[in-house]
Write a protein that holds these residues in place. Sequence first.
Motif, PDB file in Angstrom:
ATOM      1  N   THR A   1      29.592 -20.020 -40.854  1.00 49.54           N
ATOM      2  CA  THR A   1      30.517 -19.057 -41.460  1.00 49.54           C
ATOM      3  C   THR A   1      31.660 -18.821 -40.499  1.00 49.54           C
ATOM      4  O   THR A   1      31.442 -18.499 -39.325  1.00 49.54           O
ATOM      5  CB  THR A   1      29.817 -17.727 -41.783  1.00 49.54           C
TER       6      THR A   1
ATOM      7  N   GLU B   1      38.850 -12.098 -43.213  1.00 48.17           N
ATOM      8  CA  GLU B   1      38.544 -13.112 -44.218  1.00 48.17           C
ATOM      9  C   GLU B   1      37.408 -14.009 -43.726  1.00 48.17           C
ATOM     10  O   GLU B   1      37.218 -14.193 -42.524  1.00 48.17           O
ATOM     11  CB  GLU B   1      39.782 -13.961 -44.536  1.00 48.17           C
TER      12      GLU B   1
ATOM     13  N   PHE C   1      34.883 -17.704 -44.567  1.00 51.00           N
ATOM     14  CA  PHE C   1      34.637 -18.955 -45.275  1.00 51.00           C
ATOM     15  C   PHE C   1      33.275 -19.463 -44.833  1.00 51.00           C
ATOM     16  O   PHE C   1      32.975 -19.489 -43.634  1.00 51.00           O
ATOM     17  CB  PHE C   1      35.706 -20.003 -44.956  1.00 51.00           C
TER      18      PHE C   1
ATOM     19  N   HIS D   1      30.328 -22.606 -45.130  1.00 51.44           N
ATOM     20  CA  HIS D   1      30.054 -24.005 -45.469  1.00 51.44           C
ATOM     21  C   HIS D   1      28.560 -24.261 -45.320  1.00 51.44           C
ATOM     22  O   HIS D   1      27.961 -23.906 -44.296  1.00 51.44           O
ATOM     23  CB  HIS D   1      30.825 -24.940 -44.538  1.00 51.44           C
TER      24      HIS D   1
ATOM     25  N   ALA E   1      35.820 -31.305 -47.709  1.00 57.84           N
ATOM     26  CA  ALA E   1      37.257 -30.996 -47.714  1.00 57.84           C
ATOM     27  C   ALA E   1      37.561 -29.516 -47.489  1.00 57.84           C
ATOM     28  O   ALA E   1      38.434 -29.185 -46.669  1.00 57.84           O
ATOM     29  CB  ALA E   1      37.890 -31.488 -49.010  1.00 57.84           C
ATOM     30  N   PRO E   2      36.893 -28.570 -48.182  1.00 55.75           N
ATOM     31  CA  PRO E   2      37.206 -27.154 -47.918  1.00 55.75           C
ATOM     32  C   PRO E   2      36.912 -26.739 -46.477  1.00 55.75           C
ATOM     33  O   PRO E   2      37.654 -25.944 -45.890  1.00 55.75           O
ATOM     34  CB  PRO E   2      36.305 -26.408 -48.918  1.00 55.75           C
ATOM     35  N   ALA E   3      35.825 -27.271 -45.912  1.00 55.68           N
ATOM     36  CA  ALA E   3      35.491 -26.927 -44.530  1.00 55.68           C
ATOM     37  C   ALA E   3      36.541 -27.451 -43.563  1.00 55.68           C
ATOM     38  O   ALA E   3      36.938 -26.758 -42.613  1.00 55.68           O
ATOM     39  CB  ALA E   3      34.120 -27.485 -44.171  1.00 55.68           C
TER      40      ALA E   3
ATOM     41  N   ALA F   1      39.674 -28.003 -44.211  1.00 58.91           N
ATOM     42  CA  ALA F   1      40.886 -27.195 -44.381  1.00 58.91           C
ATOM     43  C   ALA F   1      40.746 -25.850 -43.667  1.00 58.91           C
ATOM     44  O   ALA F   1      41.687 -25.383 -43.005  1.00 58.91           O
ATOM     45  CB  ALA F   1      41.159 -26.980 -45.866  1.00 58.91           C
ATOM     46  N   ALA F   2      39.576 -25.217 -43.781  1.00 55.69           N
ATOM     47  CA  ALA F   2      39.368 -23.918 -43.135  1.00 55.69           C
ATOM     48  C   ALA F   2      39.397 -24.049 -41.613  1.00 55.69           C
ATOM     49  O   ALA F   2      39.973 -23.207 -40.915  1.00 55.69           O
ATOM     50  CB  ALA F   2      38.045 -23.321 -43.599  1.00 55.69           C
TER      51      ALA F   2
ATOM     52  N   GLU G   1      42.991 -24.563 -40.367  1.00 59.43           N
ATOM     53  CA  GLU G   1      43.746 -23.307 -40.323  1.00 59.43           C
ATOM     54  C   GLU G   1      43.298 -22.449 -39.140  1.00 59.43           C
ATOM     55  O   GLU G   1      44.128 -21.845 -38.447  1.00 59.43           O
ATOM     56  CB  GLU G   1      43.546 -22.544 -41.629  1.00 59.43           C
TER      57      GLU G   1
ATOM     58  N   ASP H   1      31.347 -35.915 -41.388  1.00 63.30           N
ATOM     59  CA  ASP H   1      31.180 -35.994 -42.836  1.00 63.30           C
ATOM     60  C   ASP H   1      30.630 -37.373 -43.201  1.00 63.30           C
ATOM     61  O   ASP H   1      31.169 -38.400 -42.753  1.00 63.30           O
ATOM     62  CB  ASP H   1      32.529 -35.756 -43.528  1.00 63.30           C
TER      63      ASP H   1
END
Length: 255
Positions: free
Chosen positions: A93, A100, A102, A104, A111-113, A115-116, A119, A153
């Motif tokens: 997390t 905020e 996120f 995983h 992909a979302p991980a 990107a997070a 950032e 991945d």
Amino acid sequence: MSSPPGLPDSRPEAPRSRSRMIVGIVIVAAVLAIAVVVSFALTRTSDSARPAPTSTASATPTASAAATPTPSASSTSPPASSATIDVNGDGFTLSGSAGETFSHTWAAPAAPAIAALTEAFGAAPTISEDLNDGNFHRGNFTVYSWPDFTFYDYLDTEGGKDRSEVDTPTYVSFSASSIGDIEITNEFGLRIGQTLDEVRQLAPDSGGDTVPPIFWFVRGRSTFYEDGVRSYGVQVDTDGEHVTSITYKFIATGL
């Protein structure tokens, strides 16, 4: 010769009378001169006694105001809170400094991980591949690397297993417990740089007898094909004296 009796004397004044007149004129002139001097002196005294111009008086408040300290930005601004990446057996997390979050899980799409994490770290990762070179006991992976943090991945290859069939769809490894303003934490209190004795005090399942020593934590919780959920154990690598990396991944029980 004198005037006849009964008529005024028409003879000119005697020199003595003229002298008295001249002396009188001189005295009057002297008195007037003294009066002028005294008047000028009084005027000069009055001028010097007048207060100084207001511009001089106004200079004092200006200097006083300039001497008043102004609070610095650092004393008035609250310190920025750091973000965290909390890694556990089911995933990680990421909590940002603004609150905020996120999360995983290990079997979730990558992909979302990515990107997070991009950032959070403020930079794109370096991308490479980690291939098994024919060792079918381990998969092939696309590797996303930031300084001291790596995300793996699963890479589908021709003839390889489907992503849903592998024991390690994604996993992470890190070699620092603090990256910038991001703290990386875990459920065991493991930290990069700990001594071998400090690791042993945290009660690993096994390890410590290799050169350099490697320790394992809760490797028995690693799950394989259990309702699509992946749970991992922890591998702790050392340089013989201190912890150098911590990896959350599937660990076979036979190790």
